[in-house]
Motif scaffolding. Structure first.
Motif, PDB file in Angstrom:
ATOM      1  N   ALA A 169       0.862  -1.186   0.000  1.00 57.33           N
ATOM      2  CA  ALA A 169       0.000   0.000   0.000  1.00 57.33           C
ATOM      3  C   ALA A 169       0.896   1.232   0.000  1.00 57.33           C
ATOM      4  N   PRO A 170       0.870   2.034  -1.084  1.00 56.06           N
ATOM      5  CA  PRO A 170       1.663   3.261  -1.096  1.00 56.06           C
ATOM      6  C   PRO A 170       1.109   4.239  -0.066  1.00 56.06           C
ATOM      7  N   LEU A 171       1.998   4.871   0.688  1.00 52.17           N
ATOM      8  CA  LEU A 171       1.578   5.758   1.770  1.00 52.17           C
ATOM      9  C   LEU A 171       1.739   7.231   1.438  1.00 52.17           C
ATOM     10  N   SER A 172       2.932   7.599   0.981  1.00 57.90           N
ATOM     11  CA  SER A 172       3.211   9.010   0.705  1.00 57.90           C
ATOM     12  C   SER A 172       4.493   9.123  -0.096  1.00 57.90           C
ATOM     13  N   VAL A 173       4.741  10.344  -0.597  1.00 58.26           N
ATOM     14  CA  VAL A 173       5.995  10.649  -1.285  1.00 58.26           C
ATOM     15  C   VAL A 173       6.597  11.851  -0.577  1.00 58.26           C
ATOM     16  N   THR A 174       7.849  11.720  -0.137  1.00 59.52           N
ATOM     17  CA  THR A 174       8.517  12.811   0.555  1.00 59.52           C
ATOM     18  C   THR A 174       9.023  13.842  -0.455  1.00 59.52           C
ATOM     19  N   ALA A 175       9.410  14.996   0.035  1.00 59.52           N
ATOM     20  CA  ALA A 175       9.882  16.082  -0.832  1.00 59.52           C
ATOM     21  C   ALA A 175      11.118  15.700  -1.633  1.00 59.52           C
ATOM     22  N   ASP A 176      11.940  14.783  -1.103  1.00 60.72           N
ATOM     23  CA  ASP A 176      13.139  14.377  -1.840  1.00 60.72           C
ATOM     24  C   ASP A 176      12.870  13.245  -2.828  1.00 60.72           C
ATOM     25  N   GLY A 177      11.600  12.845  -2.990  1.00 60.20           N
ATOM     26  CA  GLY A 177      11.244  11.832  -3.976  1.00 60.20           C
ATOM     27  C   GLY A 177      11.251  10.409  -3.461  1.00 60.20           C
ATOM     28  N   THR A 178      11.189  10.222  -2.155  1.00 60.71           N
ATOM     29  CA  THR A 178      11.132   8.874  -1.582  1.00 60.71           C
ATOM     30  C   THR A 178       9.673   8.459  -1.430  1.00 60.71           C
ATOM     31  N   LEU A 179       9.323   7.355  -2.074  1.00 57.92           N
ATOM     32  CA  LEU A 179       7.977   6.803  -1.972  1.00 57.92           C
ATOM     33  C   LEU A 179       7.944   5.832  -0.802  1.00 57.92           C
TER      34      LEU A 179
ATOM     35  N   VAL B  61       6.149   2.901   1.122  1.00 54.65           N
ATOM     36  CA  VAL B  61       5.195   1.842   0.778  1.00 54.65           C
ATOM     37  C   VAL B  61       5.135   0.828   1.910  1.00 54.65           C
ATOM     38  N   ALA B  62       3.929   0.556   2.396  1.00 50.67           N
ATOM     39  CA  ALA B  62       3.720  -0.476   3.412  1.00 50.67           C
ATOM     40  C   ALA B  62       3.679  -1.835   2.719  1.00 50.67           C
ATOM     41  N   VAL B  63       4.318  -2.808   3.354  1.00 48.12           N
ATOM     42  CA  VAL B  63       4.416  -4.156   2.797  1.00 48.12           C
ATOM     43  C   VAL B  63       3.863  -5.140   3.825  1.00 48.12           C
ATOM     44  N   SER B  64       3.196  -6.192   3.354  1.00 45.77           N
ATOM     45  CA  SER B  64       2.506  -7.115   4.255  1.00 45.77           C
ATOM     46  C   SER B  64       3.430  -8.042   5.033  1.00 45.77           C
ATOM     47  N   THR B  65       4.577  -8.449   4.459  1.00 47.93           N
ATOM     48  CA  THR B  65       5.467  -9.394   5.151  1.00 47.93           C
ATOM     49  C   THR B  65       6.935  -9.048   4.894  1.00 47.93           C
ATOM     50  N   HIS B  66       7.802  -9.627   5.716  1.00 51.27           N
ATOM     51  CA  HIS B  66       9.245  -9.451   5.514  1.00 51.27           C
ATOM     52  C   HIS B  66       9.688 -10.071   4.191  1.00 51.27           C
ATOM     53  N   ALA B  67       9.093 -11.193   3.830  1.00 52.71           N
ATOM     54  CA  ALA B  67       9.456 -11.850   2.570  1.00 52.71           C
ATOM     55  C   ALA B  67       9.179 -10.932   1.379  1.00 52.71           C
ATOM     56  N   TRP B  68       8.019 -10.287   1.382  1.00 52.46           N
ATOM     57  CA  TRP B  68       7.705  -9.340   0.324  1.00 52.46           C
ATOM     58  C   TRP B  68       8.678  -8.167   0.347  1.00 52.46           C
TER      59      TRP B  68
ATOM     60  N   ARG C 202      13.454   6.944  -4.962  1.00 56.17           N
ATOM     61  CA  ARG C 202      13.760   5.824  -4.073  1.00 56.17           C
ATOM     62  C   ARG C 202      12.442   5.299  -3.507  1.00 56.17           C
ATOM     63  N   ILE C 203      12.427   4.017  -3.151  1.00 56.71           N
ATOM     64  CA  ILE C 203      11.260   3.453  -2.482  1.00 56.71           C
ATOM     65  C   ILE C 203      11.715   2.963  -1.110  1.00 56.71           C
ATOM     66  N   ARG C 204      10.989   3.357  -0.094  1.00 55.80           N
ATOM     67  CA  ARG C 204      11.289   2.880   1.260  1.00 55.80           C
ATOM     68  C   ARG C 204      10.162   1.948   1.667  1.00 55.80           C
ATOM     69  N   TRP C 205      10.507   0.702   1.942  1.00 56.32           N
ATOM     70  CA  TRP C 205       9.545  -0.329   2.307  1.00 56.32           C
ATOM     71  C   TRP C 205       9.422  -0.375   3.820  1.00 56.32           C
ATOM     72  N   VAL C 206       8.197  -0.312   4.304  1.00 55.14           N
ATOM     73  CA  VAL C 206       7.947  -0.403   5.750  1.00 55.14           C
ATOM     74  C   VAL C 206       6.945  -1.528   5.985  1.00 55.14           C
ATOM     75  N   LEU C 207       7.159  -2.260   7.057  1.00 53.45           N
ATOM     76  CA  LEU C 207       6.284  -3.385   7.366  1.00 53.45           C
ATOM     77  C   LEU C 207       4.933  -2.861   7.849  1.00 53.45           C
ATOM     78  N   ARG C 208       3.882  -3.370   7.234  1.00 56.07           N
ATOM     79  CA  ARG C 208       2.514  -2.975   7.617  1.00 56.07           C
ATOM     80  C   ARG C 208       2.214  -3.540   8.994  1.00 56.07           C
ATOM     81  N   ARG C 209       1.687  -2.718   9.843  1.00 57.81           N
ATOM     82  CA  ARG C 209       1.354  -3.148  11.227  1.00 57.81           C
ATOM     83  C   ARG C 209      -0.104  -3.424  11.352  1.00 57.81           C
TER      84      ARG C 209
END
Length: 104
Positions: free
Chosen positions: A51-61, A63-70, A97-104
């Motif tokens: 699930a895409p969450l936001s884009v920061t001013a420096d262009g980092t997207l 994105v929440a991810v469902s599992t560590h494997a993903w 850049r894309i920053r992946w964060v684990l969905r809680r």
């Protein structure tokens, strides 16, 4: 009464576009455009696990991810995903850049 000095109405789309260009927010809006387009840009399978969450001013997207494997798999696919996200977009507002964060 004279019409001199009076402004004529303009379409809201034109006024908004002018405001975004003058304020420097146009590139941020272009960047954020990837959020609603995410499923069509990355495909149904990836969109189902993210699930895409936001884009920061420096262009980092962000994105929440469902599992560590993903998260691991998508980290490896990041260069390809960035190409897909930025294809056809103005160079003034790419996702860098894309920053992946684990969905809680």
């Amino acid at each position: 009464m004279s019409d001199r000095g009076r402004r004529r109405p303009v379409p809201i789309a034109d006024a908004l576009s002018r405001f975004l260009d003058q304020s420097g927010l146009g590139s941020r809006v272009d960047q954020a455009g990837v959020i609603p387009e995410w499923p069509s840009l990355v495909g149904e399978t990836i969109a189902g696990a993210t699930a895409p969450l936001s884009v920061t001013a420096d262009g980092t997207l962000m994105v929440a991810v469902s599992t560590h494997a993903w998260m691991t798999e998508l980290s490896l696919l990041e260069p390809e995903l960035l190409k897909a996200l930025n294809a056809g977009r103005p160079s003034s507002g790419p996702v860098r850049r894309i920053r992946w964060v684990l969905r809680r």
